[in-house]
Design a protein around this motif. Structure first.
Motif, PDB file in Angstrom:
ATOM      1  N   LEU A  98     -11.378   6.202  -1.461  1.00 53.97           N
ATOM      2  CA  LEU A  98     -11.858   5.412  -2.808  1.00 53.97           C
ATOM      3  C   LEU A  98     -11.077   5.934  -3.848  1.00 53.97           C
ATOM      4  O   LEU A  98     -10.015   6.440  -4.226  1.00 53.97           O
ATOM      5  CB  LEU A  98     -13.103   5.984  -3.266  1.00 53.97           C
ATOM      6  CG  LEU A  98     -14.188   5.930  -2.324  1.00 53.97           C
ATOM      7  CD1 LEU A  98     -15.406   6.981  -2.957  1.00 53.97           C
ATOM      8  CD2 LEU A  98     -14.680   4.770  -2.218  1.00 53.97           C
ATOM      9  N   PRO A  99     -11.006   4.802  -4.136  1.00 50.26           N
ATOM     10  CA  PRO A  99      -9.754   4.269  -6.044  1.00 50.26           C
ATOM     11  C   PRO A  99     -10.481   6.027  -6.763  1.00 50.26           C
ATOM     12  O   PRO A  99     -11.471   6.036  -6.953  1.00 50.26           O
ATOM     13  CB  PRO A  99      -9.603   3.044  -6.209  1.00 50.26           C
ATOM     14  CG  PRO A  99     -10.722   2.341  -6.140  1.00 50.26           C
ATOM     15  CD  PRO A  99     -11.824   3.008  -4.141  1.00 50.26           C
ATOM     16  N   ARG A 100      -9.870   6.412  -7.503  1.00 48.84           N
ATOM     17  CA  ARG A 100      -9.620   7.143  -8.338  1.00 48.84           C
ATOM     18  C   ARG A 100     -10.282   9.118  -8.246  1.00 48.84           C
ATOM     19  O   ARG A 100      -9.509   9.162  -8.986  1.00 48.84           O
ATOM     20  CB  ARG A 100     -10.851   6.615  -9.820  1.00 48.84           C
ATOM     21  CG  ARG A 100     -10.500   5.336 -10.310  1.00 48.84           C
ATOM     22  CD  ARG A 100     -11.206   5.050 -11.466  1.00 48.84           C
ATOM     23  NE  ARG A 100     -11.247   5.809 -12.290  1.00 48.84           N
ATOM     24  CZ  ARG A 100     -11.980   5.204 -13.592  1.00 48.84           C
ATOM     25  NH1 ARG A 100     -12.365   4.843 -13.645  1.00 48.84           N
ATOM     26  NH2 ARG A 100     -11.485   6.044 -14.706  1.00 48.84           N
ATOM     27  N   LEU A 101     -11.300   8.903  -7.353  1.00 48.36           N
ATOM     28  CA  LEU A 101     -10.833   9.798  -6.708  1.00 48.36           C
ATOM     29  C   LEU A 101     -11.493   9.753  -5.472  1.00 48.36           C
ATOM     30  O   LEU A 101     -12.601   9.020  -4.880  1.00 48.36           O
ATOM     31  CB  LEU A 101     -12.433  10.703  -8.025  1.00 48.36           C
ATOM     32  CG  LEU A 101     -12.973  11.685  -6.894  1.00 48.36           C
ATOM     33  CD1 LEU A 101     -12.275  13.187  -7.535  1.00 48.36           C
ATOM     34  CD2 LEU A 101     -14.439  11.986  -8.174  1.00 48.36           C
ATOM     35  N   ASP A 102     -11.038  10.083  -4.311  1.00 48.21           N
ATOM     36  CA  ASP A 102     -11.534   9.932  -3.058  1.00 48.21           C
ATOM     37  C   ASP A 102     -12.655  10.967  -2.609  1.00 48.21           C
ATOM     38  O   ASP A 102     -12.961  11.461  -3.090  1.00 48.21           O
ATOM     39  CB  ASP A 102     -10.313  10.188  -2.176  1.00 48.21           C
ATOM     40  CG  ASP A 102     -10.329  12.239  -2.122  1.00 48.21           C
ATOM     41  OD1 ASP A 102     -10.804  12.564  -1.031  1.00 48.21           O
ATOM     42  OD2 ASP A 102      -9.359  12.676  -3.164  1.00 48.21           O
ATOM     43  N   GLY A 103     -13.485  10.244  -1.758  1.00 43.36           N
ATOM     44  CA  GLY A 103     -14.945  11.154  -0.967  1.00 43.36           C
ATOM     45  C   GLY A 103     -14.701  12.052  -0.789  1.00 43.36           C
ATOM     46  O   GLY A 103     -15.244  13.314  -0.925  1.00 43.36           O
ATOM     47  N   LEU A 104     -13.927  13.027   0.262  1.00 41.47           N
ATOM     48  CA  LEU A 104     -13.976  14.152   0.359  1.00 41.47           C
ATOM     49  C   LEU A 104     -13.269  15.082  -0.692  1.00 41.47           C
ATOM     50  O   LEU A 104     -14.449  15.891  -1.218  1.00 41.47           O
ATOM     51  CB  LEU A 104     -12.322  14.301   1.206  1.00 41.47           C
ATOM     52  CG  LEU A 104     -12.525  13.734   2.529  1.00 41.47           C
ATOM     53  CD1 LEU A 104     -10.475  14.535   3.280  1.00 41.47           C
ATOM     54  CD2 LEU A 104     -14.043  14.357   3.335  1.00 41.47           C
ATOM     55  N   THR A 105     -12.300  14.504  -2.131  1.00 40.69           N
ATOM     56  CA  THR A 105     -12.911  15.412  -2.866  1.00 40.69           C
ATOM     57  C   THR A 105     -14.208  15.458  -3.813  1.00 40.69           C
ATOM     58  O   THR A 105     -14.418  16.304  -3.885  1.00 40.69           O
ATOM     59  CB  THR A 105     -12.096  14.709  -4.219  1.00 40.69           C
ATOM     60  OG1 THR A 105     -10.026  15.384  -3.021  1.00 40.69           O
ATOM     61  CG2 THR A 105     -11.370  16.306  -5.599  1.00 40.69           C
ATOM     62  N   LEU A 106     -14.445  13.812  -3.854  1.00 39.97           N
ATOM     63  CA  LEU A 106     -16.082  13.894  -4.309  1.00 39.97           C
ATOM     64  C   LEU A 106     -17.160  14.556  -4.020  1.00 39.97           C
ATOM     65  O   LEU A 106     -18.274  15.344  -4.368  1.00 39.97           O
ATOM     66  CB  LEU A 106     -16.636  12.568  -4.444  1.00 39.97           C
ATOM     67  CG  LEU A 106     -17.361  11.625  -5.184  1.00 39.97           C
ATOM     68  CD1 LEU A 106     -18.064  10.715  -5.818  1.00 39.97           C
ATOM     69  CD2 LEU A 106     -18.951  12.666  -4.926  1.00 39.97           C
ATOM     70  N   CYS A 107     -16.894  14.640  -2.593  1.00 31.54           N
ATOM     71  CA  CYS A 107     -17.946  15.403  -2.272  1.00 31.54           C
ATOM     72  C   CYS A 107     -18.173  17.298  -1.962  1.00 31.54           C
ATOM     73  O   CYS A 107     -18.908  17.497  -2.420  1.00 31.54           O
ATOM     74  CB  CYS A 107     -18.373  15.278  -0.201  1.00 31.54           C
ATOM     75  SG  CYS A 107     -19.371  16.115   0.706  1.00 31.54           S
ATOM     76  N   GLN A 108     -16.931  17.666  -1.820  1.00 32.29           N
ATOM     77  CA  GLN A 108     -16.443  19.238  -2.284  1.00 32.29           C
ATOM     78  C   GLN A 108     -16.490  19.236  -3.328  1.00 32.29           C
ATOM     79  O   GLN A 108     -17.035  20.961  -4.041  1.00 32.29           O
ATOM     80  CB  GLN A 108     -14.962  18.909  -2.662  1.00 32.29           C
ATOM     81  CG  GLN A 108     -14.681  20.410  -2.097  1.00 32.29           C
ATOM     82  CD  GLN A 108     -13.414  20.981  -1.672  1.00 32.29           C
ATOM     83  OE1 GLN A 108     -11.694  20.129  -2.103  1.00 32.29           O
ATOM     84  NE2 GLN A 108     -13.470  21.838  -0.695  1.00 32.29           N
ATOM     85  N   LYS A 109     -16.487  18.855  -4.706  1.00 28.54           N
ATOM     86  CA  LYS A 109     -17.356  18.847  -6.142  1.00 28.54           C
ATOM     87  C   LYS A 109     -18.680  19.309  -6.081  1.00 28.54           C
ATOM     88  O   LYS A 109     -19.557  20.416  -6.774  1.00 28.54           O
ATOM     89  CB  LYS A 109     -16.465  17.853  -7.215  1.00 28.54           C
ATOM     90  CG  LYS A 109     -15.210  17.675  -7.680  1.00 28.54           C
ATOM     91  CD  LYS A 109     -14.780  16.305  -8.534  1.00 28.54           C
ATOM     92  CE  LYS A 109     -13.930  16.634  -8.984  1.00 28.54           C
ATOM     93  NZ  LYS A 109     -13.614  17.379  -9.820  1.00 28.54           N
ATOM     94  N   LEU A 110     -19.028  18.249  -5.708  1.00 25.64           N
ATOM     95  CA  LEU A 110     -20.686  18.078  -5.515  1.00 25.64           C
ATOM     96  C   LEU A 110     -21.192  20.084  -4.914  1.00 25.64           C
ATOM     97  O   LEU A 110     -21.841  20.283  -4.813  1.00 25.64           O
ATOM     98  CB  LEU A 110     -20.801  17.232  -4.951  1.00 25.64           C
ATOM     99  CG  LEU A 110     -21.040  15.526  -5.135  1.00 25.64           C
ATOM    100  CD1 LEU A 110     -21.697  15.536  -3.761  1.00 25.64           C
ATOM    101  CD2 LEU A 110     -21.859  15.572  -6.507  1.00 25.64           C
TER     102      LEU A 110
END
Length: 226
Positions: free
Chosen positions: A55-67
């Motif tokens: 994903l642009p701007r924030l990849d899916g793995l990082t987004l998931c980990q943030k959650l």
């Protein structure tokens, strides 16, 4: 109707998925980048998340980990063109619950979504309620900044209550969380709950652990009792 979020930068695929899910009585919002997806997740309580890895701007793995680091237990289905074992291991470490490799059949997507939304995710790394905070990675529990020392059994009981709070949990579910199919007599649960209540509540003015007569127990703040 289920309410889910799709974070996917392929607009043609996203449009197809959103329209198909609507036919299956599943409402689906769409974000085309990770930052927008994270914003929507903070503003809405979705039943599930469909998340592309690239994903642009924030990849899916990082987004998931943030959650997961924030204690969000939304079920996450990762959509990916990557089919390598290492990619899946990276995804599970980031906190995803399931994978669907592109290209996929839409009816399989619906089946995966329905299966995931029958339960909340077990991948959240921090559980919190009423001043209690349980860090699953560090195996630490605090109430109002004071660390609590728990036995393994008390930990399992408190984790089960935290995941449900403020809803009540029946005795059978609490017993199964600790002992599985080998359920001891009822006095054993009573003893462990007495210890847990003493650890969590004895040094504080307000009680969090409450007995629900004829049913089980619940974590509830004073304004949520009754």
């Amino acid at each position: 109707m289920l309410d889910i979020l799709l974070v996917e930068d392929d607009h043609d695929l996203a449009e197809t998925v959103v329209q198909y899910l609507e036919l299956e009585n599943i409402h689906c919002d769409h974000a085309s980048n990770g930052v927008r997806g994270l914003y929507l997740l903070q503003e809405h309580d979705y039943d599930a998340l469909l998340l592309d890895i690239n994903l642009p701007r924030l990849d899916g793995l990082t987004l998931c980990q943030k959650l997961r680091n924030e204690g969000k237990d939304i079920p996450v289905l990762m959509l990916t063109a990557r089919d390598r074992l290492q990619d899946k291991l990276d995804g599970f470490r980031a906190g995803t619950d399931d994978f669907l490799v592109k290209p996929f059949e839409l009816d399989e997507l619906v089946a995966r979504v329905q299966a995931l939304t029958r339960r909340r995710s077990g991948q959240a790394q921090i559980l919190s309620y009423g001043g209690l905070e349980m860090n699953l990675n560090r195996r630490e529990v605090y109430r109002s900044g004071q660390r609590l020392k728990l036995t393994p059994t008390a930990w399992q009981l408190l984790e089960t209550l935290l995941r449900a709070a403020p809803e009540a949990v029946n005795r059978q579910k609490l017993e199964a969380a600790v002992w599985g199919d080998r359920i001891p007599d009822s006095d054993v649960l009573k003893v462990h709950m007495h210890y847990l209540r003493k650890t969590v509540d004895s040094d504080f003015v307000s009680r969090l652990i409450h007995t629900v007569p004829g049913f089980g127990f619940a974590l509830r703040e004073n304004h949520e009792q009754g």
